[in-house]
Enzyme design. Structure first.
Site, PDB file in Angstrom:
ATOM      1  CD1 TRP A  94      -0.991   2.373   2.214  1.00 19.03           C
ATOM      2  CD2 TRP A  94      -2.837   1.717   1.116  1.00 19.03           C
ATOM      3  NE1 TRP A  94      -1.895   3.414   2.247  1.00 19.03           N
ATOM      4  CE2 TRP A  94      -3.032   3.040   1.583  1.00 19.03           C
ATOM      5  CE3 TRP A  94      -3.869   1.096   0.396  1.00 19.03           C
ATOM      6  CZ2 TRP A  94      -4.204   3.757   1.358  1.00 19.03           C
ATOM      7  CZ3 TRP A  94      -5.042   1.813   0.178  1.00 19.03           C
ATOM      8  CH2 TRP A  94      -5.201   3.120   0.657  1.00 19.03           C
ATOM      9  CB  ILE A  95       2.088   3.978  -1.691  1.00 17.57           C
ATOM     10  CG1 ILE A  95       1.499   4.229  -3.090  1.00 17.57           C
ATOM     11  CG2 ILE A  95       3.177   2.927  -1.785  1.00 17.57           C
ATOM     12  CD1 ILE A  95       2.484   4.880  -4.051  1.00 17.57           C
ATOM     13  CG  ASN A  96      -1.575   6.862   2.353  1.00 12.65           C
ATOM     14  OD1 ASN A  96      -1.033   5.882   2.840  1.00 12.65           O
ATOM     15  ND2 ASN A  96      -1.870   7.897   3.085  1.00 12.65           N
ATOM     16  CG  ASP A  97      -1.123  11.189   2.216  1.00 12.23           C
ATOM     17  OD1 ASP A  97      -2.018  10.499   1.708  1.00 12.23           O
ATOM     18  OD2 ASP A  97      -1.226  11.717   3.334  1.00 12.23           O
ATOM     19  CD  GLN A 124       1.932   8.851   5.351  1.00  9.09           C
ATOM     20  OE1 GLN A 124       1.065   8.525   6.140  1.00  9.09           O
ATOM     21  NE2 GLN A 124       3.147   9.216   5.768  1.00  9.09           N
ATOM     22  CD1 TRP A 162      -3.292   4.551   5.070  1.00 10.78           C
ATOM     23  CD2 TRP A 162      -4.056   3.820   7.035  1.00 10.78           C
ATOM     24  NE1 TRP A 162      -2.900   5.447   6.021  1.00 10.78           N
ATOM     25  CE2 TRP A 162      -3.347   5.040   7.244  1.00 10.78           C
ATOM     26  CE3 TRP A 162      -4.612   3.186   8.138  1.00 10.78           C
ATOM     27  CZ2 TRP A 162      -3.210   5.626   8.500  1.00 10.78           C
ATOM     28  CZ3 TRP A 162      -4.467   3.767   9.398  1.00 10.78           C
ATOM     29  CH2 TRP A 162      -3.778   4.977   9.569  1.00 10.78           C
ATOM     30  NE  ARG A 221      -4.687  13.714   9.395  1.00  8.08           N
ATOM     31  CZ  ARG A 221      -5.885  13.676   9.997  1.00  8.08           C
ATOM     32  NH1 ARG A 221      -5.967  13.782  11.319  1.00  8.08           N
ATOM     33  NH2 ARG A 221      -6.983  13.544   9.294  1.00  8.08           N
ATOM     34  CG  ASP A 222      -1.358  15.770   7.148  1.00 11.77           C
ATOM     35  OD1 ASP A 222      -0.766  14.810   7.668  1.00 11.77           O
ATOM     36  OD2 ASP A 222      -2.535  15.695   6.737  1.00 11.77           O
TER      37      ASP A 222
HETATM   38  N1  DQQ Z   1      -2.867  10.469   5.156  1.00  9.32           N
HETATM   39  C1  DQQ Z   1      -3.804  11.533   5.299  1.00  9.32           C
HETATM   40  C2  DQQ Z   1      -3.057  12.510   6.143  1.00  9.32           C
HETATM   41  C3  DQQ Z   1      -2.319  11.655   7.099  1.00  9.32           C
HETATM   42  C4  DQQ Z   1      -1.914  10.492   6.255  1.00  9.32           C
HETATM   43  C5  DQQ Z   1      -4.250  12.080   3.979  1.00  9.32           C
HETATM   44  C6  DQQ Z   1      -1.953   9.169   6.957  1.00  9.32           C
HETATM   45  O1  DQQ Z   1      -3.873  13.444   6.806  1.00  9.32           O
HETATM   46  O2  DQQ Z   1      -1.195  12.295   7.657  1.00  9.32           O
HETATM   47  O3  DQQ Z   1      -4.449  11.075   3.030  1.00  9.32           O
HETATM   48  O4  DQQ Z   1      -1.549   8.131   6.098  1.00  9.32           O
END
Ligand code: DQQ
Length: 546
Positions: free
Chosen positions: A19-22, A38, A46, A147-148
């Site tokens: 899995w990947i995200n951001d 991520q 996830w 966050r972020d």
């Molecule tokens: N993904 C969210 C963010 C968080 C991260 C956005 C967690 O808010 O930091 O897709 O994987």
């Protein structure tokens, strides 16, 4: 499995498995592009979130590296979530700010430094205990929605700033933090920006764009010659929205242009009207441009992802700049992508009559780059635009389809099409006449993209803000990469990324067509379609960049 390989992308970024995200902390440092992301090292869903890391010299070919940030400390034991990199100019040293989730699932921001600055790949990162966490959710901040952090920028007072996403009293906003030394941070009195109405803002991004030209600028730059972009990712709609405005240094606030007009966040402009989320930009000092990365999620089911063994990709890095009209951003795939173009099929000056369909043969239509320019001889037959019913372009696209004739258009491309056309994805334009202007609608319709069960088959829509009466032409570029259909309308003014999983792909090849189902003849000024080569993306190798 077969399913895993036919839908796996060839030239879009993804790791070998899982899995990947951001996208996280993208940067250009000492001649090398870094992309963190991520990443779940254990599964195609996830969870167990770490920072995967790859490096490149062209943002097309990527070398995989060890995970840069693992949950190892009490402050990030539940996951190393999204964040950004900042290159501290005085030390010429990169630092990462990222969100850690602790055992109670409370979020806080942490800092990490490269362990060894003489390692050109910056493989190892350390999280100094004496500083971390550097920003904690105190007072009115909901600790589960905090966050972020963005890339830092420095004001003329010599203080660093970063923004981050937070929810206070149920309302999403970009909070501002300040620091003299980048390690001790204090919350500013006021948020950077906080319009009413929307929920949590994830992954904010804040940067200047030149009023004129395409040149990108360093994140700290502020002057009369720039506007500022504030982007936020809205979880409830899974969409990235941006506002244009100015950064008032005295108030330390972002002041949105046309504030009154755009109060309703649902109508804020989007980078991409499709499957594109949690994006992040960086300044590429090597080529003086601003580059935007975005995550595109799968549209298949969780069991499909587990069977494939992977989920999530990054879209093609896009250069981003302010449109001449000063009202919107323009995005275009980085030039380096063109190095993958191989055999080309070319057409020019072709009439597409009402109901016309042009079969474009000779291109590998599941892994290609296609660019077409349409010319509209007359706008007389444009259908009426009911501005009350038509606030939401996605709804307009849902109402019709690529074969419902309505004045000018639909005309566009059919991609990922099976031989008998029972599976296809249509990307097209329609032109309406409003009381004082013409309106261009762009749709990417996935409803017929696959006969396989349990898929999400959405329709995406956006308006293309161009002066079609003056231009009389409109372009469409689409990057097809197995399960990706990434489209740029009006030279990058309206973008839409879709994920598709046609059943035919398991056994047969894909076709490409240009079509016109409007009642007026239109013209294809030119159409180019290239086969795309497969770069080396995260394939283990002993080769070194330097
Ligand atoms: N993904 C969210 C963010 C968080 C991260 C956005 C967690 O808010 O930091 O897709 O994987």
């Amino acid at each position: 499995t077969i399913v895993s390989s036919v839908y796996r992308t060839s030239y879009h970024f993804q790791p070998p498995h899982n899995w990947i995200n951001d996208p996280n902390g993208p940067m250009y440092y000492k001649g090398i592009y870094h992309l963190f992301y991520q990443y779940n090292p254990k599964a195609a869903v996830w969870g167990n979130i770490t920072w995967g890391h790859s490096v490149s010299t062209d943002m097309i070919n990527w070398i995989p590296l060890d995970i840069a940030l693992n949950p190892t400390k009490p402050f990030d034991i539940d996951g190393c979530w999204s964040g950004s990199a900042t290159i501290l100019p005085s030390l010429n040293k990169p630092v990462i700010l990222y969100t850690g989730s602790n055992q109670e699932k409370h979020q806080a921001q942490n800092i990490a430094f490269p362990k060894n600055l003489s390692d050109p790949y910056l493989i190892e990162w350390i999280k100094p205990d004496e500083y971390n966490p550097v920003m904690s959710a105190t007072g009115d901040i909901n600790p589960a929605q905090f966050r972020d952090p963005t890339t830092g920028w420095m004001g003329s007072d010599g203080y660093w700033r970063v923004a981050l996403g937070a929810e206070i009293g149920g309302v999403g906003m970009a909070l501002l933090y300040k620091s003299k030394d980048f390690v001790r941070w204090e919350r500013a009195d006021k948020p950077l920006h906080s319009p009413r109405g929307s929920g949590m803002w994830e992954c904010p991004d804040f940067y200047p764009v030149a009023l004129e030209g395409k040149r990108g600028m360093e994140t700290s730059l502020n002057s009369e010659d720039v506007k500022h972009v504030l982007k936020m990712s809205l979880g409830e709609t899974h969409s990235d929205h941006y506002l244009l405005g100015r950064y008032d240094e005295e108030k330390d606030m972002f002041i949105q242009d046309n504030e009154e007009k755009e109060k309703n966040y649902r109508f804020w402009r989007r980078y991409d009207y499709g499957n594109f989320y949690a994006s992040k930009s960086f300044f590429d000092a090597g080529k003086e441009r601003r580059i935007l990365w975005g995550w595109s999620n799968e549209s298949d089911s969780k069991p499909d992802d587990i069977a494939k063994g992977w989920a999530g990709i990054q879209t093609i890095p896009r250069m981003v700049w302010l449109d001449e009209n000063g009202k919107q951003l323009v995005q275009w795939p980085i030039k380096e992508l063109e190095s993958l173009r191989r055999k080309r099929v070319h057409f020019h000056d072709i009439e597409l009559k009402a109901g016309g369909l042009l079969n474009i043969k000779g291109v590998k239509a599941s892994q290609m780059d296609v660019d077409v320019e349409f010319e509209l001889p007359s706008l007389e037959k444009a259908g009426p635009f009911d501005s009350l019913l038509a606030l939401d372009p996605q709804v307009l696209c849902e109402k019709g389809n690529f074969s419902t004739q309505s004045g000018i258009g639909p005309f566009g491309l059919l991609v990922m099409t099976s031989l008998n056309k029972d599976e296809l994805t249509a990307i097209y334009f329609k032109i309406f006449e409003a009381y004082d202007r013409h309106v261009v609608l762009m749709c990417s319709d996935q409803r017929r993209s696959s006969l396989r069960p349990e898929l999400y088959l959405p329709v995406y829509g956006g308006f293309v803000d161009i002066d079609i009466e003056k231009e009389r032409r409109i372009s469409l570029r689409t990057l097809v990469d197995h399960s990706v259909v990434e489209s740029f309308g009006g030279e990058g003014r309206t973008c839409m990324t879709a994920r598709v999983y046609p059943a035919f792909l398991v056994t047969s090849k894909a076709y490409l067509h240009a079509f016109n189902n409007g009642s007026e003849t239109i013209r294809i000024l030119h159409l180019n379609a290239w086969n795309m080569a497969k770069p080396s993306i995260n394939v283990a190798q002993d080769q070194f960049l330097i």
